[in-house]
Design a protein around this motif. Structure first.
Motif, PDB file in Angstrom:
ATOM      1  N   ALA A   1      -7.167   3.289  -6.449  1.00  7.85           N
ATOM      2  CA  ALA A   1      -5.451   3.895  -6.561  1.00  7.85           C
ATOM      3  C   ALA A   1      -5.430   5.104  -6.047  1.00  7.85           C
ATOM      4  O   ALA A   1      -4.424   5.420  -5.482  1.00  7.85           O
ATOM      5  N   SER A   2      -6.307   5.920  -6.384  1.00  2.14           N
ATOM      6  CA  SER A   2      -6.279   7.372  -6.114  1.00  2.14           C
ATOM      7  C   SER A   2      -6.016   7.751  -4.372  1.00  2.14           C
ATOM      8  O   SER A   2      -5.789   8.715  -4.244  1.00  2.14           O
ATOM      9  N   GLU A   3      -6.442   6.841  -3.637  1.00  5.92           N
ATOM     10  CA  GLU A   3      -6.335   6.883  -2.340  1.00  5.92           C
ATOM     11  C   GLU A   3      -5.123   6.635  -1.757  1.00  5.92           C
ATOM     12  O   GLU A   3      -4.941   6.776  -0.383  1.00  5.92           O
ATOM     13  N   LEU A   4      -4.163   5.913  -2.723  1.00  2.00           N
ATOM     14  CA  LEU A   4      -2.958   5.355  -2.025  1.00  2.00           C
ATOM     15  C   LEU A   4      -2.113   6.472  -1.707  1.00  2.00           C
ATOM     16  O   LEU A   4      -1.538   7.309  -2.516  1.00  2.00           O
ATOM     17  N   SER A   5      -1.105   6.192  -0.813  1.00  2.07           N
ATOM     18  CA  SER A   5       0.226   6.923  -0.431  1.00  2.07           C
ATOM     19  C   SER A   5       1.250   5.887  -0.855  1.00  2.07           C
ATOM     20  O   SER A   5       1.126   4.716  -0.840  1.00  2.07           O
ATOM     21  N   PRO A   6       2.612   6.431  -0.889  1.00  3.70           N
ATOM     22  CA  PRO A   6       3.741   5.637  -0.808  1.00  3.70           C
ATOM     23  C   PRO A   6       3.746   4.608   0.623  1.00  3.70           C
ATOM     24  O   PRO A   6       3.162   4.943   1.487  1.00  3.70           O
ATOM     25  N   MET A   7       3.849   3.330   0.007  1.00  2.04           N
ATOM     26  CA  MET A   7       3.835   2.253   1.275  1.00  2.04           C
ATOM     27  C   MET A   7       5.140   1.567   1.827  1.00  2.04           C
ATOM     28  O   MET A   7       6.005   1.583   0.907  1.00  2.04           O
ATOM     29  N   VAL A   8       5.083   1.367   2.955  1.00  2.00           N
ATOM     30  CA  VAL A   8       6.535   0.734   3.457  1.00  2.00           C
ATOM     31  C   VAL A   8       5.878  -0.322   4.262  1.00  2.00           C
ATOM     32  O   VAL A   8       4.619  -0.260   5.136  1.00  2.00           O
ATOM     33  N   THR A   9       6.734  -1.473   4.567  1.00  3.81           N
ATOM     34  CA  THR A   9       6.345  -2.527   5.693  1.00  3.81           C
ATOM     35  C   THR A   9       7.054  -2.099   7.078  1.00  3.81           C
ATOM     36  O   THR A   9       8.198  -1.568   6.839  1.00  3.81           O
ATOM     37  N   TYR A  10       6.490  -2.700   7.904  1.00  7.36           N
ATOM     38  CA  TYR A  10       7.139  -2.445   9.210  1.00  7.36           C
ATOM     39  C   TYR A  10       7.199  -3.812  10.185  1.00  7.36           C
ATOM     40  O   TYR A  10       8.072  -3.794  11.145  1.00  7.36           O
ATOM     41  N   GLY A  11       7.019  -4.964   9.551  1.00 10.60           N
ATOM     42  CA  GLY A  11       7.076  -6.343  10.232  1.00 10.60           C
ATOM     43  C   GLY A  11       7.844  -7.187   9.431  1.00 10.60           C
ATOM     44  O   GLY A  11       8.679  -6.975   8.741  1.00 10.60           O
ATOM     45  N   THR A  12       7.412  -8.419   9.676  1.00 12.13           N
ATOM     46  CA  THR A  12       8.302  -9.609   8.866  1.00 12.13           C
ATOM     47  C   THR A  12       7.474 -10.017   7.894  1.00 12.13           C
ATOM     48  O   THR A  12       7.961 -11.619   7.711  1.00 12.13           O
ATOM     49  N   ASN A  13       6.424  -9.785   7.390  1.00 11.39           N
ATOM     50  CA  ASN A  13       5.705 -10.226   6.164  1.00 11.39           C
ATOM     51  C   ASN A  13       5.034  -9.267   5.419  1.00 11.39           C
ATOM     52  O   ASN A  13       5.156  -7.976   6.034  1.00 11.39           O
ATOM     53  N   PRO A  14       4.975  -9.327   4.233  1.00 12.86           N
ATOM     54  CA  PRO A  14       4.568  -8.247   3.353  1.00 12.86           C
ATOM     55  C   PRO A  14       3.169  -7.560   3.744  1.00 12.86           C
ATOM     56  O   PRO A  14       3.081  -6.525   3.175  1.00 12.86           O
ATOM     57  N   GLY A  15       2.443  -8.195   4.341  1.00 13.50           N
ATOM     58  CA  GLY A  15       1.001  -7.866   4.792  1.00 13.50           C
ATOM     59  C   GLY A  15       1.035  -6.913   5.946  1.00 13.50           C
ATOM     60  O   GLY A  15       0.276  -6.175   6.231  1.00 13.50           O
TER      61      GLY A  15
ATOM     62  N   SER B   1      -9.625   0.856  -9.310  1.00 15.32           N
ATOM     63  CA  SER B   1     -10.113   1.893  -9.781  1.00 15.32           C
ATOM     64  C   SER B   1      -9.298   3.223  -9.552  1.00 15.32           C
ATOM     65  O   SER B   1      -8.361   3.239  -8.714  1.00 15.32           O
ATOM     66  N   GLY B   2      -9.358   4.459 -10.402  1.00 19.01           N
ATOM     67  CA  GLY B   2      -9.015   5.405 -10.187  1.00 19.01           C
ATOM     68  C   GLY B   2      -7.473   5.586 -10.765  1.00 19.01           C
ATOM     69  O   GLY B   2      -7.046   4.875 -11.732  1.00 19.01           O
ATOM     70  N   THR B   3      -6.629   6.754 -10.356  1.00 14.00           N
ATOM     71  CA  THR B   3      -5.239   6.756 -10.740  1.00 14.00           C
ATOM     72  C   THR B   3      -4.322   6.901  -9.622  1.00 14.00           C
ATOM     73  O   THR B   3      -4.454   7.815  -8.596  1.00 14.00           O
ATOM     74  N   LEU B   4      -3.077   6.336  -9.813  1.00 11.71           N
ATOM     75  CA  LEU B   4      -2.090   6.359  -8.939  1.00 11.71           C
ATOM     76  C   LEU B   4      -1.407   7.781  -8.923  1.00 11.71           C
ATOM     77  O   LEU B   4      -1.163   8.406 -10.058  1.00 11.71           O
ATOM     78  N   ALA B   5      -1.401   8.377  -7.534  1.00 10.23           N
ATOM     79  CA  ALA B   5      -0.855   9.881  -7.631  1.00 10.23           C
ATOM     80  C   ALA B   5       0.640   9.850  -7.829  1.00 10.23           C
ATOM     81  O   ALA B   5       1.337   9.001  -7.824  1.00 10.23           O
ATOM     82  N   ARG B   6       1.210  11.062  -8.068  1.00 13.12           N
ATOM     83  CA  ARG B   6       2.507  11.241  -8.490  1.00 13.12           C
ATOM     84  C   ARG B   6       3.309  10.803  -7.187  1.00 13.12           C
ATOM     85  O   ARG B   6       3.045  11.129  -6.040  1.00 13.12           O
TER      86      ARG B   6
ATOM     87  N   GLY C   1      -9.488  -3.316 -14.146  1.00 16.71           N
ATOM     88  CA  GLY C   1      -9.952  -2.285 -13.646  1.00 16.71           C
ATOM     89  C   GLY C   1      -8.969  -1.169 -14.354  1.00 16.71           C
ATOM     90  O   GLY C   1      -7.938  -1.298 -14.866  1.00 16.71           O
ATOM     91  N   ASP C   2      -9.531   0.286 -14.354  1.00 12.01           N
ATOM     92  CA  ASP C   2      -8.751   1.434 -15.150  1.00 12.01           C
ATOM     93  C   ASP C   2      -7.076   1.617 -14.586  1.00 12.01           C
ATOM     94  O   ASP C   2      -6.400   1.658 -15.305  1.00 12.01           O
ATOM     95  N   ALA C   3      -7.127   1.388 -13.059  1.00 12.31           N
ATOM     96  CA  ALA C   3      -5.707   1.779 -12.632  1.00 12.31           C
ATOM     97  C   ALA C   3      -4.940   0.508 -13.228  1.00 12.31           C
ATOM     98  O   ALA C   3      -3.671   0.904 -13.322  1.00 12.31           O
TER      99      ALA C   3
END
Length: 471
Positions: A290-304, A180-185, A214-216
C-alpha cells in the motif's frame, strides 16, 4: 463450525451453510441468512411466486428498500417519481405493491432507514459476520467487509430465494490478496482497490472469492473496508471478504438489527472464530504494498484500465479493444489524465457514499469553489447518512462551494433515475463502473476516490488531490 483441517474464512462460512453438498452433477444447496431486495430485480421474481402460488418463505430474513430507480430530488407524491422517468416510477410503485401483498417490510420513502441496499444493510446491523447474504445486484460483495459471504444473484435466483430461502451454488475457489504497508496521505481505499484491479485484471478473480488480508487491510475503518469489498466484482470475483475484528465489532455494537445484551456476547465469541486458520490453503495468492500507491484514476472503459493520477496513459494502441476504449473516452496515449477537462463530478454510490467519504470530499472543497462549467453532485448513501452529514454541516460546505446536495439513492452511478451525464461529457465519479454509457448514453466516466473527485471539481480538470489537502 467444525473444521477437520485448517480452513479459510470463506471455507468456514460456506461449510456452515451447506444444506446439501455439491456433487459432480449438481451444485450445493446453500442456506441464505439475509436476502436484500430492491425495485429493479424483483418484479419478475414476485410474478414467478404468483404464477406458482407460492408465499415468501421467510419474510423476517428480507431487507427491502428502493434505491436504483428513485430520484434524488425530494419525493412527496407519485408525481415526483416521474422525474426519474415513467419506467422508474412504475418499478417503485410495483415494489410497494409487491411488498404489501407478500407481507414484507419495505423501507420506503417515508423511512429514515431508506438508502442504497449495500449501505443500509451494514448501517442497520443486519449485515453480520458469518452470514450468507444475497441481493439482485452485482455489488453485494460490499457486505463481505464485515466477514459475511455476500454475492449478487440473478432475477430467477431472487425468486428461488424468496420461495425457499436457499440457493443452488457451485463452490468457488479462494484468492488471497495480502496488502502490506500504510496508505499515504491523500491515498484511500478506493485507490487501493483500483490498484488491485489494475494488477490482477478485470478477470483476475473469476471463479474465486477474494479474502483481503494484511496490515494495510486491518488498519482500514469499516467504511473503507466496504469500498474495497464492493469492487471485488470488478475484478471478476464472486465475492470479497475481510475477517471480522475489533473494528467490526465496534461498528456493529448498538445498531438496531445487531444482537443485544447476552446475545451480543455470544455473537462476538462466535464471530471471533471467523478468520483463516494458520496453514489454511488458498488456491491463489497475490500481494502488494500500500505504501507505494498514489491516487488512482481510470482512463478507459473498464476498471482495470487504471493508472496513477499523474502517470501517462499507456500506449497499447496496437490492441484493437484498447484503441476502441481510448477512442470512446477521447483520450490520447502518452498524456496524463490531469490534462483533461471535467464536465461533471459525482460523489456517491454504494462504493463511496458513506459519511467518511463525504467528509473526505468536503475537506477538499471547503472554502473553495467548484470550477466554472463543472456540475458537482453529492448524493449520500442513505437518509441516515444524509441526516448525520447535515448535523456536521457538510451539506453547507458543498452547497457553498457550488455543488448540489441530494437525497439518498444510487443516482448517477447507473443513470436510470433522472441523474445522468450527457453525451460526450467527462465525469469524474466515485462509483464502480466506467463502462460505455454507464452514466448516460455517450457519457465518459473516470473512476476515482472522493478526494480526487472533489479536487477535480475545484480544478476543472482531473486532479491529484494531495495539493488540495487542508490541515
Amino acid at each position: 463450525m467444525h473444521q477437520s483441517k485448517p480452513g479459510t474464512l470463506f471455507d468456514k462460512v460456506w461449510n456452515d451453510h451447506v444444506v446439501v453438498a455439491e456433487s459432480a452433477d449438481t451444485p450445493a444447496i446453500l442456506y441464505i441468512d439475509l436476502h436484500i431486495i430492491h425495485e429493479v430485480t424483483t418484479p419478475q421474481a414476485f410474478s414467478l411466486l404468483r404464477e406458482k402460488g407460492l408465499p415468501v418463505r421467510r419474510t423476517d430474513l428480507i431487507l427491502a428498500t428502493m434505491d436504483h430507480s428513485t430520484p434524488t430530488t425530494p419525493v412527496t407524491t407519485f408525481k415526483d417519481l416521474e422525474v426519474a422517468g415513467e419506467g422508474a416510477a412504475r418499478q417503485v410503485r410495483q415494489m410497494e405493491e409487491n411488498c404489501r401483498e407478500f407481507g414484507i417490510e419495505l423501507l420506503g420513502f417515508e423511512s429514515i432507514n431508506r438508502g442504497i441496499v449495500h449501505v443500509i444493510g451494514p448501517e442497520l446491523g443486519a449485515t453480520q459476520p458469518g452470514k450468507t447474504i444475497v441481493c439482485g445486484d452485482s455489488h453485494t460483495s460490499t457486505h463481505g467487509a464485515l466477514g459475511a459471504l455476500a454475492f449478487g444473484i440473478g432475477t430467477t435466483e431472487v425468486g428461488h430465494v424468496l420461495a425457499t430461502q436457499c440457493l443452488l451454488q457451485r463452490k468457488p475457489k479462494t484468492l488471497e490478496i495480502s496488502v502490506s504497508g500504510t496508505l499515504a496521505r491523500g491515498v484511500t481505499a478506493k485507490d487501493l482497490v483500483l490498484a488491485i484491479i489494475g494488477k490482477i485484471g478485470v478477470d483476475g478473480g473469476t471463479e474465486h472469492v477474494i479474502e483481503y488480508r494484511g496490515d494495510a487491510i486491518s488498519s482500514l475503518d469499516m467504511d473503507a473496508r466496504m469500498t474495497v469489498c464492493n469492487m471485488s466484482i470488478e475484478a471478476g470475483a464472486r465475492a470479497g471478504m475481510i475477517a471480522p475484528d475489533e473494528t467490526t465489532y465496534e461498528f456493529l455494537s448498538g445498531r438496531p438489527r445487531a444482537p443485544q445484551g447476552a446475545d451480543w456476547d455470544k455473537a462476538v465469541a462466535r464471530w471471533a472464530q471467523l478468520r483463516s486458520d494458520d496453514g489454511a490453503h488458498f488456491d491463489r495468492s497475490v500481494s502488494l504494498s500500500a505504501s507505494e500507491l498514489s491516487p488512482m484514476v481510470t482512463y478507459g472503459t473498464n476498471p482495470g484500465m487504471v493508472i496513477g493520477v499523474n502517470d501517462a496513459v499507456p500506449d497499447r494502441t496496437s490492441d484493437p479493444s484498447f484503441r476502441k476504449a481510448l477512442d470512446y473516452m477521447q483520450i490520447a496515449a502518452g498524456k496524463p489524465m490531469t490534462e483533461y477537462d471535467v464536465d461533471v463530478v459525482f460523489v456517491g454510490s454504494c462504493t463511496n457514499s458513506r459519511l467518511t467519504d463525504l467528509q473526505e470530499a468536503a475537506d477538499i472543497v471547503k472554502g473553495r469553489q467548484v470550477a466554472a462549467g463543472v456540475r458537482m453532485l453529492v448524493v449520500p448513501g442513505s437518509q441516515q447518512i444524509k441526516k448525520d452529514a447535515e448535523a456536521l454541516g457538510l451539506d453547507r460546505v458543498f452547497t457553498a462551494a457550488g455543488a448540489e446536495w441530494r437525497e439518498a439513492g444510487c443516482s448517477m452511478c447507473i443513470g436510470m433515475n433522472g441523474d445522468t451525464v450527457a453525451r460526450g461529457q467527462l465525469s469524474v465519479s466515485t462509483s464502480n463502473r466506467n463502462f460505455e454509457g454507464r452514466q448516460g448514453v455517450g457519457s465518459r466516466t473516470v473512476l476515482a476516490s472522493p478526494m480526487t473527485a472533489a479536487a477535480s471539481a475545484i480544478r476543472g480538470k482531473v486532479a491529484d488531490p494531495r495539493p488540495y489537502l487542508q490541515d
